[in-house]
Write a protein that holds these residues in place. Sequence first.
Motif, PDB file in Angstrom:
ATOM      1  N   LEU A   1      -0.773  -3.510  -2.987  1.00 47.05           N
ATOM      2  CA  LEU A   1      -1.798  -2.486  -3.181  1.00 47.05           C
ATOM      3  C   LEU A   1      -1.334  -1.130  -2.644  1.00 47.05           C
ATOM      4  CD1 LEU A   1      -5.013  -4.517  -2.285  1.00 47.05           C
ATOM      5  CD2 LEU A   1      -4.385  -3.648  -4.538  1.00 47.05           C
ATOM      6  N   MET A   2      -0.622  -1.140  -1.512  1.00 45.90           N
ATOM      7  CA  MET A   2      -0.108   0.116  -0.948  1.00 45.90           C
ATOM      8  C   MET A   2       0.930   0.742  -1.881  1.00 45.90           C
ATOM      9  SD  MET A   2      -1.779   0.771   1.758  1.00 45.90           S
ATOM     10  CE  MET A   2      -0.882   1.899   2.777  1.00 45.90           C
ATOM     11  N   LYS A   3       1.774  -0.089  -2.487  1.00 46.03           N
ATOM     12  CA  LYS A   3       2.748   0.430  -3.448  1.00 46.03           C
ATOM     13  C   LYS A   3       2.043   1.011  -4.668  1.00 46.03           C
ATOM     14  CE  LYS A   3       6.537  -2.570  -2.075  1.00 46.03           C
ATOM     15  NZ  LYS A   3       7.320  -3.759  -2.400  1.00 46.03           N
TER      16      LYS A   3
ATOM     17  N   TYR B   1       1.738  10.110   0.527  1.00 45.39           N
ATOM     18  CA  TYR B   1       1.120  10.818   1.654  1.00 45.39           C
ATOM     19  C   TYR B   1      -0.274  11.341   1.343  1.00 45.39           C
ATOM     20  CZ  TYR B   1       5.853  10.459   3.273  1.00 45.39           C
ATOM     21  OH  TYR B   1       7.060   9.955   3.648  1.00 45.39           O
ATOM     22  N   THR B   2      -0.879  10.851   0.288  1.00 44.60           N
ATOM     23  CA  THR B   2      -2.224  11.287  -0.060  1.00 44.60           C
ATOM     24  C   THR B   2      -3.238  10.629   0.863  1.00 44.60           C
ATOM     25  OG1 THR B   2      -1.596  11.534  -2.372  1.00 44.60           O
ATOM     26  CG2 THR B   2      -3.941  11.373  -1.895  1.00 44.60           C
ATOM     27  N   ASN B   3      -4.004  11.439   1.538  1.00 41.85           N
ATOM     28  CA  ASN B   3      -5.103  10.959   2.378  1.00 41.85           C
ATOM     29  C   ASN B   3      -6.363  11.682   1.937  1.00 41.85           C
ATOM     30  OD1 ASN B   3      -3.721   9.177   4.119  1.00 41.85           O
ATOM     31  ND2 ASN B   3      -2.871  10.932   5.204  1.00 41.85           N
TER      32      ASN B   3
ATOM     33  N   TRP C   1       0.192   5.667  -7.809  1.00 39.16           N
ATOM     34  CA  TRP C   1      -0.883   6.373  -8.496  1.00 39.16           C
ATOM     35  C   TRP C   1      -1.289   7.659  -7.800  1.00 39.16           C
ATOM     36  CZ3 TRP C   1      -4.840   1.979  -9.925  1.00 39.16           C
ATOM     37  CH2 TRP C   1      -4.288   1.175 -10.913  1.00 39.16           C
ATOM     38  N   LEU C   2      -1.340   7.630  -6.469  1.00 37.59           N
ATOM     39  CA  LEU C   2      -1.891   8.769  -5.739  1.00 37.59           C
ATOM     40  C   LEU C   2      -0.858   9.542  -4.927  1.00 37.59           C
ATOM     41  CD1 LEU C   2      -5.100   7.020  -4.335  1.00 37.59           C
ATOM     42  CD2 LEU C   2      -4.919   8.448  -6.368  1.00 37.59           C
TER      43      LEU C   2
ATOM     44  N   SER D   1     -11.324  -1.291  -5.282  1.00 37.95           N
ATOM     45  CA  SER D   1     -10.362  -1.736  -4.271  1.00 37.95           C
ATOM     46  C   SER D   1      -9.439  -0.605  -3.841  1.00 37.95           C
ATOM     47  CB  SER D   1      -9.531  -2.901  -4.804  1.00 37.95           C
ATOM     48  OG  SER D   1     -10.363  -4.002  -5.075  1.00 37.95           O
ATOM     49  N   LEU D   2      -9.101   0.281  -4.764  1.00 36.86           N
ATOM     50  CA  LEU D   2      -8.249   1.417  -4.426  1.00 36.86           C
ATOM     51  C   LEU D   2      -8.960   2.352  -3.443  1.00 36.86           C
ATOM     52  CD1 LEU D   2      -5.509   2.754  -4.989  1.00 36.86           C
ATOM     53  CD2 LEU D   2      -6.595   4.000  -6.842  1.00 36.86           C
TER      54      LEU D   2
END
Length: 193
Positions: A84-86, A95-97, A91-92, A115-116
């Motif tokens: 999921l982190m990959k 370093y997108t927070n 997708w995002l 879930s994302l």
Amino acid sequence: MTIQLATSTVLTVIQTTGFFAPIAFILFHMIRQFLFLPVAVVCIAGGILFGAQLGSVYSIIGLTGSSITFYFVTKLFPKLLDRLMKMKGKWLGTYTNFSFIQIMILRMIPFINFSLISLCILDKAKTFGRYTKLSFLTHIPSTLLFTFLGASIQTLPPVVLIGIVIGLFILIYYFREKQVLIKWNDFFIREKA
């Protein structure tokens, strides 16, 4: 599957439980993510079944339970969390927070993966208590939107719906975090000899 068909299916399933309908509805929210049903469909069904107020309360409880289920599933299966982190990085961006307000707005967009967004909250909140609190708070606006306005959203012209979604994306951009923290080792990646 159209929203009307999915909503009528959810209504039929929940109505057959009788006295235990609220509990069945909350549990249905928790397994909804494994059935790939959109959050909006179940919230609309809750508004029809229980009225706007009780439907909203049951949906918030169910969605928070769904987020807690996601939390424990990712802890039980670390490889799933890595995948999921990959996916999130792909997708995002790595370093997108998202800020708290951005996550709240993302929850109001029906086609954004539940879930994302839960993964984004997991990144933001390092402890279970904070994760649960943030999940609960981010579910409130989307649940109220889908439950109270669910019937009217279905009847709005597509142009208005597209305008609302574009407006939500503009708000997401406006409320973004203005700085990005990158780890020293990630910034200065050494080339392998």
